[in-house]
Design a protein around this motif. Structure first.
Motif, mmCIF file in Angstrom:
data_model
loop_
_atom_site.group_PDB
_atom_site.id
_atom_site.type_symbol
_atom_site.label_atom_id
_atom_site.label_comp_id
_atom_site.label_asym_id
_atom_site.label_seq_id
_atom_site.Cartn_x
_atom_site.Cartn_y
_atom_site.Cartn_z
ATOM 1 N N THR A 128 46.065 117.873 -3.668
ATOM 2 C CA THR A 128 45.560 118.355 -4.950
ATOM 3 C C THR A 128 44.577 117.343 -5.511
ATOM 4 N N TYR A 129 43.533 117.832 -6.173
ATOM 5 C CA TYR A 129 42.584 116.930 -6.836
ATOM 6 C C TYR A 129 41.835 117.716 -7.910
ATOM 7 N N PHE A 130 42.278 117.532 -9.165
ATOM 8 C CA PHE A 130 41.615 118.179 -10.294
ATOM 9 C C PHE A 130 40.730 117.180 -11.056
ATOM 10 N N GLY A 131 40.901 115.911 -10.770
ATOM 11 C CA GLY A 131 40.122 114.861 -11.408
ATOM 12 C C GLY A 131 40.721 113.517 -11.075
ATOM 13 N N GLN A 132 39.953 112.442 -11.321
ATOM 14 C CA GLN A 132 40.431 111.121 -10.930
ATOM 15 C C GLN A 132 41.539 110.596 -11.827
ATOM 16 N N HIS A 133 41.837 111.298 -12.936
ATOM 17 C CA HIS A 133 42.918 110.868 -13.821
ATOM 18 C C HIS A 133 44.113 111.814 -13.739
ATOM 19 N N ASP A 134 44.275 112.528 -12.599
ATOM 20 C CA ASP A 134 45.391 113.459 -12.442
ATOM 21 C C ASP A 134 46.732 112.738 -12.609
ATOM 22 N N PRO A 135 47.633 113.254 -13.456
ATOM 23 C CA PRO A 135 48.940 112.606 -13.633
ATOM 24 C C PRO A 135 49.906 112.896 -12.484
#
Length: 814
Positions: A458-465
């Motif tokens: 998964t990768y929605f953004g570099q700040h994914d929790p």
């Protein structure tokens, strides 16, 4: 296209038609200037309006040239020699004298009055830093503009401009602005940078891209003997050993800020070394450098970089202190070393102000950082930038924001960006998922035959929790599916409290490293039978389930506690992990079932990271030391586990920059297992039966040649960065690099563990004396390939042992 107010460029020659390198060229009655390159070419531009150009060099008559136009390019300037000789120092090219040279006399004065960097002269310091990063496509001409790849994007060329150093046309494609508050304590050796504002064009919050530029160029003190750029140590022109590496010429003198200053030009004594050329202005009473320009020699042993410029300006506080006020860096990345090769400019400008000193803060201020992602930092308004932008953007830079906002809506541009991202990461992005990495899709080993592997994360953004990652693999010989899946969740950003877990069922080469962990998707090595030496069938089936909890109580200090359960068995009929199950050694078992809990401490002082999510990118991978301690406890009868034991492991890795002699890496590993355990749970000294380099392995050893329950291992590898090859005429132009290394391991295995083993292997340990190997090699072949020859130092009487090995490594390095 927009132009600065005054631009000049051309070539400088003497009366015989010979080009003159390193000639001083300035706008008359100013300090804005440059020097001609090795081919006598120069380019200079200014936002101010000037009517005269001053060209001067020691031994030649100074020439004042009227400027008829604002743009004066393709000038040809001829300098006449002075009628009277200047004695021994009248040398304009080639090696200058080390005696009776006024430039070197001034250099010695600089050494005697060596400046102290202002921030290091106080107990505590803080300041504001404005930073501007920019990427530009260079050498833009009609062939580029008419290229079909830019169909639908032709409007971008309206924003092209001229580079102030080379005079070539470039197109800005990315700009990032940041404002930091920087704090430091020299007594505690602590430093902290807080990002208070960020703005960029085209790639929202892409801190990985920004960190890529910041990571190649460290802050440094020009008064030090060496300057680190691109992970290499360049000799500083102000070095106390500089007279052995540079020629110095006293070129000019003038008033700067009401202070009489001398201008000194310097250039390398030899080709292909890590040196600069340029000039600096120094005050005649304090002997403090006012400003300095550094340009890396085009033939310096750096890959992928055609040109490199650095400018620094200083404010002298008093006779012994100075503060940096501006720092400019520019690199031209290209595939080829040709002067007009197309590439990408990477530029960084830093401006410093609001210095404060001796305001003490608690240690916790530095050791307990805030990890929360603050979205406000990335959405500052115009008032914020009007107050904090310490260097005004020019018209072309202002236009980048408008141009790239439009460009990101062009499908052709997005396709190009996606392709570039794929080659950099190996992943294909699609609707919040990354598929890959492509580089591990195909493999081969003697158990599975050809192997196909498909993975995703998964990768929605570099700040994914949170993040989920997994793969599925299939072996065409054993006709069996394998898989691995893991998940991580960041519960508390401030303390970086993370829970993680996963499961893996796969073929594994156990013993590929001494210091092991139980990461589900950690290092997997099923060595390729296509490129192996000897029998390479000692592979194992591994079923592993894990659960972990980690926290960072202090900055760069990580504590992790975990539980795991694994089942290990042989994957090949020619290999056994059998062990005896009774005292009389009459019954055996083939599968090891083991539950384990472990505590791990990792300390990485000096590490810099990007991102605020569950996973962060490391900016300076090869710069900081690593300390690792692991204490594991085997739990017999828990989930039908077979063994009780205790295991303690330690690992230390230290990168070393050794001045002008290159870069080294040293590591130390040690461990001990308390209790009786079978072969599958012992520490195998990591051999390497492949032709490819493996980290901290022993290439002349076969897998399972040495097995231990107590061990100490040390590795040392050094890259001289071409220091010696650069002095050999036939090798100089190849930019090769010398590689040497040595590694050793001592270990022992208890009689109880030998008696427990029923595998049929000969279990031996290097207990009489440490086993050692050494290697020599050549790196940077074709700029991406290195070869090493490895030699066994002892234990030559082991049956079927190898005394020599050959490995290759691929990689793109500066």
């Amino acid at each position: 296209m927009l132009f600065a107010q005054t631009k000049v460029g051309g070539k400088i020659k003497d009366s015989n038609g010979e080009v003159l390198p390193f000639v001083n060229v300035i706008f008359n009655k100013s300090t804005e200037g440059t020097t001609s390159n090795e081919n006598g070419k120069f380019y200079l531009q200014s936002d101010a309006s000037y009517s005269e150009l001053k060209v001067s060099f020691l031994g030649y008559k100074t020439k004042i040239i009227p400027l008829q136009e604002k743009v004066n390019l393709e000038m040809e300037i001829v300098l006449q020699e002075e009628a009277e000789s200047l004695g021994e120092v009248r040398i304009v090219r080639g090696k200058t004298s080390k005696k009776n040279n006024p430039a070197i006399d001034i250099l010695r004065k600089i050494w005697e009055n060596k400046r102290s960097n202002g921030v290091s002269a106080f107990k505590q310091y803080q300041y504001r830093k404005y930073e501007k990063l920019e990427f530009d496509l260079n050498e833009i001409d009609s062939t580029v503009i008419e290229n079909p790849i830019f169909n639908g994007m032709e409007f971008i060329f309206e924003y092209a401009d001229t580079n102030k150093f080379s005079g070539s046309t470039y197109l800005p494609v990315f700009i990032n602005e940041s404002v930091y508050k920087v704090y430091g304590d020299n007594e505690m050796n602590q430093k902290r940078e807080d990002l208070v504002g960020n703005k960029n064009s085209g790639f929202e919050q892409n801190q990985n891209l920004i960190a890529a530029v910041k990571g190649i160029y460290d802050e440094y003190n020009v008064y030090n003997n060496y300057i680190k750029v691109f992970d290499k140590s360049f000799v500083s022109p102000l070095s106390t050993t500089g007279i052995n590496n540079y020629n110095y010429v006293l070129s000019d003198s003038a008033y700067i800020d009401d202070k009489w200053c001398y201008n000194i030009i310097y250039y390398p004594r030899r080709e292909n070394e890590l040196t600069f050329k340029g000039d600096f202005w120094v005050n005649d009473t304090t002997w403090a450098v006012k400003d300095i320009n550094l340009e890396a020699s085009r033939d310096a042993n750096i890959n992928w970089v055609n040109d490199l410029y650095i400018e620094q300006e200083f404010k002298v506080l008093n006779d012994s202190l100075f503060l940096m006020t501006r720092d400019y860096f520019q690199a031209n990345f290209t595939l080829f070393k040709k002067e007009d090769a197309r590439g990408v400019y990477a530029k960084r400008t830093q401006v410093f102000d609001e210095y404060k000193f001796n305001e003490k803060k608690d240690r916790s201020f530095y050791t307990k950082r805030q990890y929360n992602f603050n979205e406000d930092v990335y959405s500052r308004d115009q008032d914020f930038w009007a107050e904090n932008r310490l260097e005004k953007l020019n018209d072309e830079e202002e236009g980048i924001y408008t141009m790239l906002d439009s460009l990101t809506n062009v499908s052709a541009f997005n396709r190009i960006y996606d392709i570039a991202t794929f080659f950099e990461s190996g992943y294909v992005e699609f609707n919040g998922w990354d598929f890959g990495p492509a580089y591990s899709m195909f493999d081969y080993n003697e158990v599975e035959g050809f192997r196909l592997r498909l993975g995703a994360r998964t990768y929605f953004g570099q700040h994914d929790p949170w993040r989920i990652e997994g793969y599925v693999a299939y072996g065409f010989r054993d006709e069996t599916y394998k898989y691995g899946i893991s998940g991580k969740w960041l519960l508390d950003p401030k303390s970086r409290l993370i829970i993680s877990g996963g499961r893996r069922n796969d073929i594994e080469q156990l013993g590929s490293s001494l210091t092991n962990s139980t990461d589900v998707l950690g290092r997997s090595l099923a060595s390729s039978g296509l490129v192996s030496v000897g029998d390479n069938n000692k592979l194992s089936n591994l079923e592993l389930s894990t659960f972990n909890l980690s926290i960072n109580p202090w900055y760069n200090f990580k504590f992790r506690i975990g539980a795991s359960y694994r089942e290990i068995s042989s994957a090949s009929p020619e290999f056994s992990l059998d062990y005896y199950t009774n005292e009389s050694r009459t019954t055996t078992a083939s599968t090891i079932k083991q539950a384990e809990i472990s505590t791990m401490l990792t300390y990485t002082p000096g590490r810099e990271t990007t991102g605020f999510g569950v996973e962060r990118s490391v900016n300076n991978e090869d710069e900081f030391p690593t300390f690792f301690v692991n204490y594991s406890l085997g739990l017999k009868n828990v989930l039908n586990s077979d063994f009780d034991y205790k295991k303690l492991q330690f690992f230390y890795n230290q990168p070393l920059l050794i001045g002008g002699f290159g870069r080294a890496t040293a590591s130390l590993e040690a461990g001990k297992t308390f209790g009786e355990v079978p072969l599958g749970l012992l520490n195998v000294v990591p051999g390497n039966q492949t032709f490819f380099a493996m980290y901290n392995s022993f290439p002349v050893l076969d897998f399972y040649e040495f097995v231990t329950d107590t061990y100490v291992s040390a590795h040392f590898n050094h890259n001289f960065n071409g220091r010696f090859f650069a002095r050999i005429p036939l090798l100089r132009e190849l930019n090769l690099r010398e590689l040497v290394g040595v590694r050793a391991v001592w270990g022992e295995i208890s009689e109880e563990n030998k008696r427990l083993d029923a595998s049929g292997l000969t279990l031996r340990a290097p207990s009489k004396e440490p086993y050692f190997e050494y290697n020599v090699g050549v790196g940077n072949i074709l700029r991406f390939l290195s070869f090493k020859a490895h030699f066994r130092g002892n234990y030559r009487n082991i049956p079927d042992s190898r005394n020599f090995a050959f490995t290759a490594a691929f990689g793109f390095h500066f």
